[in-house]
Design a protein around this motif. Sequence first.
Motif, PDB file in Angstrom:
ATOM      1  N   THR A  49       7.877  39.075 -65.255  1.00 25.35           N
ATOM      2  CA  THR A  49       7.250  37.771 -65.117  1.00 25.35           C
ATOM      3  C   THR A  49       6.641  37.644 -63.734  1.00 25.35           C
ATOM      4  O   THR A  49       7.081  38.313 -62.797  1.00 25.35           O
ATOM      5  CB  THR A  49       8.256  36.631 -65.349  1.00 25.35           C
ATOM      6  OG1 THR A  49       7.613  35.371 -65.154  1.00 25.35           O
ATOM      7  CG2 THR A  49       9.425  36.738 -64.400  1.00 25.35           C
ATOM      8  N   LYS A 122      15.759  38.198 -67.694  1.00 30.44           N
ATOM      9  CA  LYS A 122      14.412  38.605 -67.319  1.00 30.44           C
ATOM     10  C   LYS A 122      14.401  39.700 -66.252  1.00 30.44           C
ATOM     11  O   LYS A 122      13.345  40.065 -65.741  1.00 30.44           O
ATOM     12  CB  LYS A 122      13.632  37.388 -66.788  1.00 30.44           C
ATOM     13  CG  LYS A 122      13.384  36.304 -67.821  1.00 30.44           C
ATOM     14  CD  LYS A 122      12.486  36.791 -68.943  1.00 30.44           C
ATOM     15  CE  LYS A 122      12.166  35.671 -69.919  1.00 30.44           C
ATOM     16  NZ  LYS A 122      11.307  36.144 -71.037  1.00 30.44           N
ATOM     17  N   LEU A 594       5.230  42.214 -68.859  1.00 31.00           N
ATOM     18  CA  LEU A 594       5.220  40.791 -68.549  1.00 31.00           C
ATOM     19  C   LEU A 594       5.452  39.965 -69.812  1.00 31.00           C
ATOM     20  O   LEU A 594       4.936  40.288 -70.884  1.00 31.00           O
ATOM     21  CB  LEU A 594       3.880  40.395 -67.918  1.00 31.00           C
ATOM     22  CG  LEU A 594       3.578  41.007 -66.545  1.00 31.00           C
ATOM     23  CD1 LEU A 594       2.217  40.555 -66.060  1.00 31.00           C
ATOM     24  CD2 LEU A 594       4.641  40.629 -65.535  1.00 31.00           C
ATOM     25  N   GLU A 595       6.224  38.905 -69.652  1.00 29.88           N
ATOM     26  CA  GLU A 595       6.544  38.025 -70.761  1.00 29.88           C
ATOM     27  C   GLU A 595       6.151  36.594 -70.405  1.00 29.88           C
ATOM     28  O   GLU A 595       6.281  36.168 -69.260  1.00 29.88           O
ATOM     29  CB  GLU A 595       8.042  38.086 -71.085  1.00 29.88           C
ATOM     30  CG  GLU A 595       8.523  39.478 -71.489  1.00 29.88           C
ATOM     31  CD  GLU A 595      10.033  39.525 -71.694  1.00 29.88           C
ATOM     32  OE1 GLU A 595      10.681  38.481 -71.464  1.00 29.88           O
ATOM     33  OE2 GLU A 595      10.553  40.582 -72.078  1.00 29.88           O
ATOM     34  N   GLY A 596       5.689  35.864 -71.391  1.00 34.61           N
ATOM     35  CA  GLY A 596       5.354  34.460 -71.178  1.00 34.61           C
ATOM     36  C   GLY A 596       3.881  34.239 -70.901  1.00 34.61           C
ATOM     37  O   GLY A 596       3.189  35.097 -70.342  1.00 34.61           O
ATOM     38  N   SER A 599       2.876  34.043 -67.003  1.00 36.43           N
ATOM     39  CA  SER A 599       2.800  35.346 -66.333  1.00 36.43           C
ATOM     40  C   SER A 599       1.494  36.048 -66.675  1.00 36.43           C
ATOM     41  O   SER A 599       0.832  36.625 -65.798  1.00 36.43           O
ATOM     42  CB  SER A 599       3.989  36.215 -66.737  1.00 36.43           C
ATOM     43  OG  SER A 599       5.204  35.642 -66.303  1.00 36.43           O
TER      44      SER A 599
END
Length: 640
Positions: A49, A122, A594-596, A599
């Motif tokens: 992230t 995370k 990367l997550e979200g 991000s």
Amino acid sequence: MRILAAALALAYLATVVSERTYVPGYAPSSYEPLEEINAYADLVESSKTQVPFSYYDMGYCKPSEKFLKKRLTSNLGSKLQGGGSTLLHYTFEAKHIEACQKLCLKTLSKGEVAKFRHAIAKEYRIHWQIDSLPLVMRSEELDYVIRGFPLGFVAPSSLTGELNDEYFLYNHLRITVLYHSDPSLFSGLRIVGFEVVPFSVNHRWQGDENDVENLQLDTCTTINPAVNDPSNFMKLSKEGDVPVLYTYDIDWKSSPTLWSNRWDIYLRGNPDDEIHVFAIVNSLMIIFFLSGIVAMILLRTLRKEISEYNELSTLEEAQEESGWKLVHADVFRPPRTLPMALSILVGTGSQIGMALVLMLLLACMGFLTPTDKGNTLTMVILLYVFSGSVAGYWSARLYKLFGGKDWKTNTIATAACFPSCIVGLFIILNIGLSSKGAATAVSFTTILAVFLLWLGVSTPLMFVGSYFGFRKETISVPLKTNQIARIIPEQGFYTTPFFSIVVGGILPFGSVCIELFFIMSSLWLSQIYYVFGFLFVVVIILVITCAEMSIVMTYFQLTNEDYLWWWRSFLSCASSGCYLFLYSIWYYQTKLELEGFLSGLVYFTYNAIIATAFGAFTGAIGFFSSLIFVREIYGALKVD
């Protein structure tokens, strides 16, 4: 070949200087026994992230506000990246060994537990530094070194037999400070290593909880150090109200490592110099290919055609000619579409190019430290701002060449166009980061400082450059332009603007794509990029590639009697910025985790800014190269 060999030798020399001199970034500091040494906490970050947090916002023992104000000297760049490093309230005294020291006892609320569990899931990591040296986890047996340490770990339900995964917190740290001493050269000791091994320990104690220093621990003593016992891990329960006792050990060990070599372990896993040499050789092959084409055009085709054209005795014979010579009365006709916009873009690209060259020169001379990203970002901003006069000058000169009269509007647009786009995107990102409580959310005063820097320094310099640009005589052209524009014949697919723009950016991007991988890894995977000597050579190769590519594309365009070359000479090389952005998409899909949404938004927004700047820079090179080329070849014609 001698020039290229010399360039490679200089690149290697600059890289050696980078490794041995300014990767450490500071002059050696010596410490006497029992001298107190400050350690600092950087941002808590994750490779999954782009939402980092401040160390004391994670639920750790928080000292007084007065203590929190003791930060490393923060500059504009560090404030834009999260506000600088914060002083730790761990006690480090040179060569003073401590065992099972109690830091504090804190009861974590339900919200703090949830934040810890989220950060552990995370894979956030805590980053410290002492004597400007980052903290690492190191294993000699497994031969790995990784910066920072995790907040805790997750035990999958398949291993624990529980219904859900269980989260455990690292609350005991075994810190080792490595030092080197040589009384014949210097007094005291110099720090050459900073290592940690984290433990999860559910401490048991006896005594008054309000008097933490005098608590009697059953799980950790000076004789029996803490251990990672699976039956006694520090579990983070969802219900909250989890009492956590933070403890630590500090050991000081002598090391044969010299201060000048203390960064070697941090560069372990970084690519060897041979890969960068391969990148340069790959780029040189592109240059040799393009140079051959340009040499064929200039030395054989053009010289022969100019000689034949100048020997024609009658007007009728001249009219029978075809190709680029027929458009001599239209080739310097100002662009039909948005001439002011073109002058602004070329001026902006010139400014970016000047700032880039100055930055690389400073880096090669050792004035920039790759490990101090805040200082590097500050220098980039200042160089860009102080290069504003370059943008104003060239934008004004080109706008005057195109017949423009409204120089004030042109100057204001040049000063505001690119910076306003960056600031607008940055503010949008800042709102999103603030909503998540990220440490990289910038305060209003920092944004105001950037605005004042642009308004009070960059814009006046733009006007100064524009003033001198308009006062200079109009750029001379060797031929007059007819009042009536010549009709452009129908073009084949391979000479259309779309084809030229798409093809024109491939080779400039290809000349830097290998080195670009290492730069992206430095930006998004926290690797250290220090081979500025090689990067400087790659930029030189990029400039040559753009120039030659633009000349070739412009020549083929004029040969097909299409004289609308102004915009196309810029866009054919500027399209390399589009390829850079496409490369960032590939890098995102294959190298990052990367997550979200936020991000991804941060990643692609910053890469869009970088790609735009890269496109403006390469486009400016292409434009100026074609302008010089067209002036030279038509200046050689004898036209009545």
